[in-house]
Structure formats: C-alpha cells, structure tokens
Design a protein around this motif. Structure first.
Motif, PDB file in Angstrom:
ATOM      1  N   ILE A  61       0.844  -1.210   0.000  1.00 19.59           N
ATOM      2  CA  ILE A  61       0.000   0.000   0.000  1.00 19.59           C
ATOM      3  C   ILE A  61       0.874   1.253   0.000  1.00 19.59           C
ATOM      4  O   ILE A  61       0.610   2.227  -0.711  1.00 19.59           O
ATOM      5  CB  ILE A  61      -0.946   0.001   1.226  1.00 19.59           C
ATOM      6  N   HIS A  62       1.946   1.200   0.766  1.00 23.52           N
ATOM      7  CA  HIS A  62       2.841   2.357   0.905  1.00 23.52           C
ATOM      8  C   HIS A  62       3.498   2.706  -0.438  1.00 23.52           C
ATOM      9  O   HIS A  62       3.518   3.863  -0.860  1.00 23.52           O
ATOM     10  CB  HIS A  62       3.900   2.031   1.965  1.00 23.52           C
ATOM     11  N   TYR A  63       4.011   1.663  -1.097  1.00 20.12           N
ATOM     12  CA  TYR A  63       4.694   1.881  -2.376  1.00 20.12           C
ATOM     13  C   TYR A  63       3.704   2.157  -3.511  1.00 20.12           C
ATOM     14  O   TYR A  63       3.828   3.139  -4.226  1.00 20.12           O
ATOM     15  CB  TYR A  63       5.555   0.650  -2.718  1.00 20.12           C
ATOM     16  N   ASN A  78      11.439  11.486  -1.084  1.00 22.18           N
ATOM     17  CA  ASN A  78      11.718  10.894   0.230  1.00 22.18           C
ATOM     18  C   ASN A  78      11.472   9.387   0.242  1.00 22.18           C
ATOM     19  O   ASN A  78      12.221   8.635   0.867  1.00 22.18           O
ATOM     20  CB  ASN A  78      10.844  11.552   1.313  1.00 22.18           C
ATOM     21  N   HIS A  79      10.401   8.954  -0.451  1.00 24.51           N
ATOM     22  CA  HIS A  79      10.111   7.517  -0.459  1.00 24.51           C
ATOM     23  C   HIS A  79      11.139   6.730  -1.267  1.00 24.51           C
ATOM     24  O   HIS A  79      11.540   5.649  -0.850  1.00 24.51           O
ATOM     25  CB  HIS A  79       8.690   7.260  -0.956  1.00 24.51           C
ATOM     26  N   VAL A  80      11.593   7.263  -2.397  1.00 21.35           N
ATOM     27  CA  VAL A  80      12.654   6.576  -3.158  1.00 21.35           C
ATOM     28  C   VAL A  80      13.897   6.448  -2.281  1.00 21.35           C
ATOM     29  O   VAL A  80      14.530   5.393  -2.197  1.00 21.35           O
ATOM     30  CB  VAL A  80      13.016   7.344  -4.460  1.00 21.35           C
ATOM     31  N   GLY A 140       5.977  12.970   9.482  1.00 20.21           N
ATOM     32  CA  GLY A 140       7.253  13.511   9.022  1.00 20.21           C
ATOM     33  C   GLY A 140       8.310  12.451   8.907  1.00 20.21           C
ATOM     34  O   GLY A 140       8.000  11.254   8.801  1.00 20.21           O
ATOM     35  N   TRP A 141       9.550  12.888   8.938  1.00 22.36           N
ATOM     36  CA  TRP A 141      10.708  12.035   8.691  1.00 22.36           C
ATOM     37  C   TRP A 141      11.843  12.405   9.642  1.00 22.36           C
ATOM     38  O   TRP A 141      12.005  13.584   9.976  1.00 22.36           O
ATOM     39  CB  TRP A 141      11.215  12.241   7.253  1.00 22.36           C
ATOM     40  N   ALA A 142      12.643  11.408  10.042  1.00 22.96           N
ATOM     41  CA  ALA A 142      13.890  11.692  10.760  1.00 22.96           C
ATOM     42  C   ALA A 142      15.050  11.422   9.810  1.00 22.96           C
ATOM     43  O   ALA A 142      14.939  10.560   8.922  1.00 22.96           O
ATOM     44  CB  ALA A 142      14.006  10.817  12.001  1.00 22.96           C
ATOM     45  N   ILE A 172      13.963   7.730   7.992  1.00 21.65           N
ATOM     46  CA  ILE A 172      12.833   6.859   8.361  1.00 21.65           C
ATOM     47  C   ILE A 172      11.548   7.656   8.220  1.00 21.65           C
ATOM     48  O   ILE A 172      11.475   8.814   8.633  1.00 21.65           O
ATOM     49  CB  ILE A 172      12.982   6.266   9.789  1.00 21.65           C
ATOM     50  N   ASP A 173      10.583   7.024   7.596  1.00 24.18           N
ATOM     51  CA  ASP A 173       9.245   7.598   7.417  1.00 24.18           C
ATOM     52  C   ASP A 173       8.457   7.332   8.694  1.00 24.18           C
ATOM     53  O   ASP A 173       8.271   6.182   9.085  1.00 24.18           O
ATOM     54  CB  ASP A 173       8.587   6.881   6.220  1.00 24.18           C
ATOM     55  N   VAL A 174       8.013   8.391   9.369  1.00 25.19           N
ATOM     56  CA  VAL A 174       7.208   8.177  10.579  1.00 25.19           C
ATOM     57  C   VAL A 174       5.751   8.642  10.405  1.00 25.19           C
ATOM     58  O   VAL A 174       5.055   8.882  11.383  1.00 25.19           O
ATOM     59  CB  VAL A 174       7.849   8.785  11.853  1.00 25.19           C
ATOM     60  N   GLU A 185       1.953   7.773   9.916  1.00 30.35           N
ATOM     61  CA  GLU A 185       1.245   6.575  10.404  1.00 30.35           C
ATOM     62  C   GLU A 185       1.072   5.526   9.315  1.00 30.35           C
ATOM     63  O   GLU A 185       1.066   4.329   9.596  1.00 30.35           O
ATOM     64  CB  GLU A 185      -0.112   6.962  11.006  1.00 30.35           C
ATOM     65  N   HIS A 186       0.942   5.938   8.044  1.00 29.99           N
ATOM     66  CA  HIS A 186       0.743   4.948   6.970  1.00 29.99           C
ATOM     67  C   HIS A 186       1.957   4.022   6.829  1.00 29.99           C
ATOM     68  O   HIS A 186       1.862   2.965   6.232  1.00 29.99           O
ATOM     69  CB  HIS A 186       0.385   5.616   5.635  1.00 29.99           C
ATOM     70  N   ALA A 187       3.100   4.427   7.393  1.00 31.34           N
ATOM     71  CA  ALA A 187       4.320   3.615   7.295  1.00 31.34           C
ATOM     72  C   ALA A 187       4.316   2.437   8.272  1.00 31.34           C
ATOM     73  O   ALA A 187       5.095   1.497   8.113  1.00 31.34           O
ATOM     74  CB  ALA A 187       5.553   4.482   7.546  1.00 31.34           C
TER      75      ALA A 187
HETATM   76 MN    MN Z   1       5.234   7.284   3.520  1.00 33.90          MN
END
Ligand code: MN
Length: 241
Positions: A65-67, A115-117, A163-165, A201-203, A205-207
């Motif tokens: 789902i994420h990808y 960011n996802h790539v 967000g992201w760290a 890291i994707d933080v 909630e969908h991750a």
């Molecule tokens: Mn994501």
C-alpha cells in the motif's frame, strides 16, 4: 477426517495458492530503476525488493500500500504539478533548493516522491554494519554508534504528527540528526535542517499503522534490523568527498 473439514481445508489451500500466485504476479518488475546519484524526476522507480522482503520488521501489506498507493500518488501529483513549467527540465536538487518559490503542490508531492525513493533504497532485507569510515565519523560526532542510534530513534519517535527523521551531512561536512514535518527534507530551502541526507525513516502513520498501530517506538526499533548500511555508507562517502 470428515469430508466437510477436508473440503474446507482443500479450499483454504487453493485460496492460499491463488493469493501467493497473485502477490507474485503483482510484484513490481521490469521498471527502470532510479538511483539517488542521478535522480530522474520523470521515473517512478521499482521497489528494490519484493513487498515481503522486510518481513517481519515491515509487513508485506504495508509495503504494498505504501509503495503502490501512497508513493505512486505523490509521483503522479508531482508530475501533474510541474507539467508545462520550467521545473520539468530541472534536477530534483534544483527544485528543492528553491521549493519555497514553487508552491505547496511541488513541495509536498515532490518531497513525497523523493523521500520515499530515498527511504526504499536505505532499507534492505539483510543489514550489515556501516563502513569503517562512517563508523569512525558517527563515533566522533555522537560518542558511539549506539548513541547515534538513540539520538536518531528519539528524533523519529518525537516528531509530532507526520514527518521524517534524518541523518545528514551539513555544509561544513559534519554529521547531524534531525527531523522534518510532512514531506519536507534537508535539501529544501524551507527546512530547518539543511544538508545532504544519508539515512531516513518515514514516521507517517501509513508507514507502520497496519502492523504496529499506535506503537511508533516499536516500528522505529524494528527499522534498525533492515537498514541498508552499504547504501548509507556509499552516500556518506560521496557526501564528504
Ligand atoms: Mn510514507
């Protein structure tokens, strides 16, 4: 075995087989890959592994789902947002360095695409450790590898909302840890943390929500089992060159 139970078991077996066959058929393949060194803003890249490759740390359903939904939507919306503008002929670095002028659609969807790539590529089923050079630099900056992990984990756990760290290299070539809201990243002129990203890291909630629900901390801990340290070490080498 009762006939009814036998038929039921056989039915479940067939369903399991069909499900496995379907999952296999739907795995992304034959897609042009996209590399971080030469990021092509017009290509939606293949996932570098199967949806179930990071189990049990990241489950197959979440990956799919994420990808295929979230990430693909960011790419499609970004493509639509830059269509017919001079950004179509820009690099992602050029776009992000002036993203404050490009508008929210480019900022949010361009960030979501890139960011996802970046995230998929810094994950891998088998995780070795960082290179000797990166280990030395992490120890010098943070005291120890464990202290770096703690700092990064805390940054991921305490990012309020979505967000992201990031681990990134600053303009003066120092390692730093920080987080960004929404789909922002350290390459953006709007970001309070600026530099060359190495690890993220994707933080959102969908991750993690399907498997971990509200337990973001458990997801962050599991993340360390699937970090692609070869890729992160390569990014570090290029960033400090
Ligand atoms: Mn994501």
């Amino acid at each position: 075995m009762e006939r009814k139970v036998f038929l039921k078991n056989m039915g479940l077996g067939i369903m399991g087989f069909l499900y496995a066959a379907k999952s296999f058929a739907e795995e992304p393949k034959n897609l042009k890959n996209n590399t971080m060194e030469k990021f092509d803003i017009h290509v939606f890249p293949a996932l570098p592994y199967a949806y179930d490759a990071l189990e049990p740390n990241i489950d197959a359903r979440t990956m799919e789902i994420h990808y295929d939904r979230h990430h693909r939507a960011y790419f499609n919306n970004f493509t639509a947002a830059i269509k017919g503008t001079n950004l179509e002929n820009s690099t992602i670095e050029q776009i992000f360095s002036k993203v404050s002028e490009a508008g929210d659609a480019v900022r949010n969807n361009g960030g979501g695409f890139y960011n996802h790539v970046f995230f998929w590529n810094n994950l891998a089923p088998k995780s070795a450790g960082p290179s000797a050079d990166l280990t030395t630099a992490l120890t010098r900056e943070f005291g120890s590898f464990e202290k770096f992990k703690e700092l990064f984990s805390n940054s991921a756990k305490t990012r309020f909302g979505s967000g992201w760290a990031w681990l990134y290299v600053t303009a003066d070539k120092k390692l730093a840890v920080g987080s960004t809201p929404n789909q922002d990243n350290p390459l953006m002129d709007v970001s309070p943390v600026r530099g060359t990203p190495l690890l993220t890291i994707d933080v959102w909630e969908h991750a993690y929500y399907l498997k971990y629900q509200n337990k973001r901390a458990d997801y962050v801990e599991a993340f360390w089992n699937v970090v692609n340290w070869e890729e992160v070490s390569k990014r570090f080498k290029e960033a400090v060159r």
